[in-house]
Scaffold this motif. Structure first.
Motif, mmCIF file in Angstrom:
data_model
loop_
_atom_site.group_PDB
_atom_site.id
_atom_site.type_symbol
_atom_site.label_atom_id
_atom_site.label_comp_id
_atom_site.label_asym_id
_atom_site.label_seq_id
_atom_site.Cartn_x
_atom_site.Cartn_y
_atom_site.Cartn_z
ATOM 1 N N ASP A 195 0.786 -1.224 0.000
ATOM 2 C CA ASP A 195 0.000 0.000 0.000
ATOM 3 C C ASP A 195 0.820 1.277 0.000
ATOM 4 N N ASN A 196 2.138 1.185 0.119
ATOM 5 C CA ASN A 196 2.969 2.386 0.056
ATOM 6 C C ASN A 196 3.105 2.871 -1.391
ATOM 7 N N PRO A 197 3.583 4.102 -1.576
ATOM 8 C CA PRO A 197 3.695 4.652 -2.934
ATOM 9 C C PRO A 197 4.561 3.771 -3.845
ATOM 10 N N THR A 198 4.064 3.533 -5.042
ATOM 11 C CA THR A 198 4.739 2.682 -6.024
ATOM 12 C C THR A 198 4.707 3.371 -7.377
ATOM 13 N N LEU A 199 5.845 3.391 -8.039
ATOM 14 C CA LEU A 199 5.954 3.956 -9.381
ATOM 15 C C LEU A 199 6.238 2.845 -10.380
ATOM 16 N N PHE A 200 5.374 2.709 -11.382
ATOM 17 C CA PHE A 200 5.645 1.851 -12.530
ATOM 18 C C PHE A 200 6.120 2.759 -13.659
ATOM 19 N N HIS A 224 -0.382 3.342 -6.616
ATOM 20 C CA HIS A 224 0.642 3.389 -7.661
ATOM 21 C C HIS A 224 0.432 4.551 -8.620
ATOM 22 N N HIS A 225 1.508 4.852 -9.330
ATOM 23 C CA HIS A 225 1.478 5.843 -10.411
ATOM 24 C C HIS A 225 2.207 5.211 -11.588
ATOM 25 N N LEU A 226 1.603 5.265 -12.763
ATOM 26 C CA LEU A 226 2.195 4.666 -13.964
ATOM 27 C C LEU A 226 2.558 5.756 -14.959
ATOM 28 N N ILE A 227 3.818 5.787 -15.379
ATOM 29 C CA ILE A 227 4.255 6.757 -16.376
ATOM 30 C C ILE A 227 5.076 6.026 -17.440
ATOM 31 N N TYR A 228 5.136 6.630 -18.612
ATOM 32 C CA TYR A 228 5.939 6.075 -19.704
ATOM 33 C C TYR A 228 7.022 7.075 -20.094
ATOM 34 N N ILE A 229 8.231 6.583 -20.256
ATOM 35 C CA ILE A 229 9.361 7.412 -20.665
ATOM 36 C C ILE A 229 9.380 7.481 -22.197
ATOM 37 N N LYS A 230 9.308 8.694 -22.733
ATOM 38 C CA LYS A 230 9.272 8.873 -24.180
ATOM 39 C C LYS A 230 10.576 8.422 -24.838
ATOM 40 N N ASN A 231 10.435 7.915 -26.060
ATOM 41 C CA ASN A 231 11.601 7.518 -26.872
ATOM 42 C C ASN A 231 12.489 6.507 -26.154
ATOM 43 N N ALA A 232 11.841 5.586 -25.428
ATOM 44 C CA ALA A 232 12.580 4.547 -24.713
ATOM 45 C C ALA A 232 11.885 3.213 -24.884
ATOM 46 N N GLY A 233 12.688 2.162 -25.030
ATOM 47 C CA GLY A 233 12.174 0.807 -25.075
ATOM 48 C C GLY A 233 12.359 0.133 -23.732
ATOM 49 N N HIS A 234 12.649 -1.162 -23.757
ATOM 50 C CA HIS A 234 12.748 -1.923 -22.514
ATOM 51 C C HIS A 234 13.922 -1.460 -21.654
ATOM 52 N N TRP A 235 15.057 -1.118 -22.270
ATOM 53 C CA TRP A 235 16.226 -0.668 -21.510
ATOM 54 C C TRP A 235 16.176 0.858 -21.357
ATOM 55 N N LEU A 236 15.109 1.334 -20.735
ATOM 56 C CA LEU A 236 14.834 2.764 -20.650
ATOM 57 C C LEU A 236 15.930 3.526 -19.914
ATOM 58 N N HIS A 237 16.582 2.895 -18.930
ATOM 59 C CA HIS A 237 17.626 3.579 -18.160
ATOM 60 C C HIS A 237 18.877 3.807 -19.004
ATOM 61 N N ALA A 238 19.080 2.981 -20.025
ATOM 62 C CA ALA A 238 20.226 3.175 -20.919
ATOM 63 C C ALA A 238 19.879 4.125 -22.058
ATOM 64 N N GLU A 239 18.610 4.116 -22.483
ATOM 65 C CA GLU A 239 18.195 4.925 -23.629
ATOM 66 C C GLU A 239 17.864 6.365 -23.250
ATOM 67 N N VAL A 248 12.641 9.388 -11.274
ATOM 68 C CA VAL A 248 12.897 8.709 -10.001
ATOM 69 C C VAL A 248 13.045 9.712 -8.870
ATOM 70 N N ARG A 249 13.824 10.766 -9.111
ATOM 71 C CA ARG A 249 14.029 11.764 -8.059
ATOM 72 C C ARG A 249 12.711 12.451 -7.679
ATOM 73 N N ALA A 250 11.908 12.799 -8.678
ATOM 74 C CA ALA A 250 10.637 13.463 -8.390
ATOM 75 C C ALA A 250 9.721 12.545 -7.566
ATOM 76 N N PHE A 251 9.715 11.276 -7.882
ATOM 77 C CA PHE A 251 8.865 10.326 -7.155
ATOM 78 C C PHE A 251 9.355 10.146 -5.715
ATOM 79 N N LEU A 252 10.637 9.977 -5.527
ATOM 80 C CA LEU A 252 11.159 9.739 -4.197
ATOM 81 C C LEU A 252 11.042 10.964 -3.302
ATOM 82 N N GLU A 253 11.106 12.140 -3.899
ATOM 83 C CA GLU A 253 11.033 13.367 -3.105
ATOM 84 C C GLU A 253 9.618 13.825 -2.838
ATOM 85 N N ARG A 254 8.668 13.250 -3.563
ATOM 86 C CA ARG A 254 7.275 13.695 -3.428
ATOM 87 C C ARG A 254 6.723 13.286 -2.059
#
Length: 254
Positions: A195-200, A224-239, A248-254
């Protein structure tokens, strides 16, 4: 199991788990930004990177590996983030040990079952003749017969290491992963919710988190909150590393 991990930064603890065929190294560029505000734990899951190898490999066991790491580090609670297979690990962890998770971030994976779809990658990795190759270039050439995408090959080759005699080895436990690949796709199967905040966080060009997944996400992670990263596929952190860091920072600081 005592997992290998790299610890950096200062602040509240944020533990990051990589996906299948990956390692802690996959998250270095993200960590360089987030370590300004958080103590980062970049973890090699079992049978990957520099963590021990084992015949036992499933999400129940990987959850206990993570719990052991947190206890060894004296962490009563932490932020957790996982990509793909790592996302499944942290989801299962949050459902089993909710009091140990302050906030949860799941990168490009849903709670559902995924059929095996890594055959060409496994065939490529198995095809590399480690006893005969003399360079990473030769390994890449052999991989290319099964995996045409240069970016995927470079990602996989990060798991190519050396043994004590200087020969090439896979740092992933290829035998066990090949035998138990069905374990990676298994759905969450628990009765409780987290039940705690979760970001997908999905890649907009990826098909891993689909409309049909929203019901399961809501069932297990109602806050939960679901967002999509533009111009990114499965390896979104690399792309799209900057977009991922900012999200991530905005979610953790909210």
């Amino acid at each position: 199991m005592k997992l290998n991990f790299k610890k950096t930064g200062s602040g509240e603890p944020l533990i990051i788990l990589h996906g299948l065929f990956g390692s802690a190294d996959n998250w270095f560029s993200i960590a360089k930004e987030l370590e300004k505000d958080y103590t980062l734990y970049l973890v090699d899951q079992r049978n990957h990177g520099d963590s021990p190898q084992s015949e036992d490999w499933n999400y129940d066991i990987m959850v206990e590996d993570l719990k052991e790491l947190m206890e060894d580090e004296g962490l009563d609670k932490a932020f957790l983030m996982g990509h793909s297979m790592g996302g499944k690990t942290v989801m299962n962890f949050a459902l089993k040990y909710p009091d140990m998770v302050k906030k949860l971030i799941v990168a490009d994976i849903a709670p559902r079952y995924y059929p095996v779809h890594h055959q060409s990658i496994l065939e490529g990795l198995i095809s590399v003749d480690l006893a005969q190759i003399k360079s990473r270039k030769e390994a890449d050439d052999q991989l290319s017969k099964h995996i045409p995408e240069a970016g995927i090959r470079q990602f996989l080759l990060k798991s190519l290491g050396r043994d004590k005699e200087g020969g090439f080895i896979w740092k992933i436990n290829l035998k066990v992963i090949n035998e138990k690949i069905e374990e990676v796709g298994k759905a969450l199967d628990q009765d409780n919710s987290f039940d705690n905040p979760t970001l997908f966080m999905g890649g907009a060009d990826s098909k891993y988190i689909q409309e049909k997944d929203k019901e399961d996400i809501e069932k297990y992670f109602p806050n939960h909150h679901l967002i999509y990263i533009k111009n990114a596929g499965h390896w979104l952190h690399a792309e799209q590393p900057k977009a991922v860091v900012d999200t991530v920072r905005a979610f953790l600081e909210r």
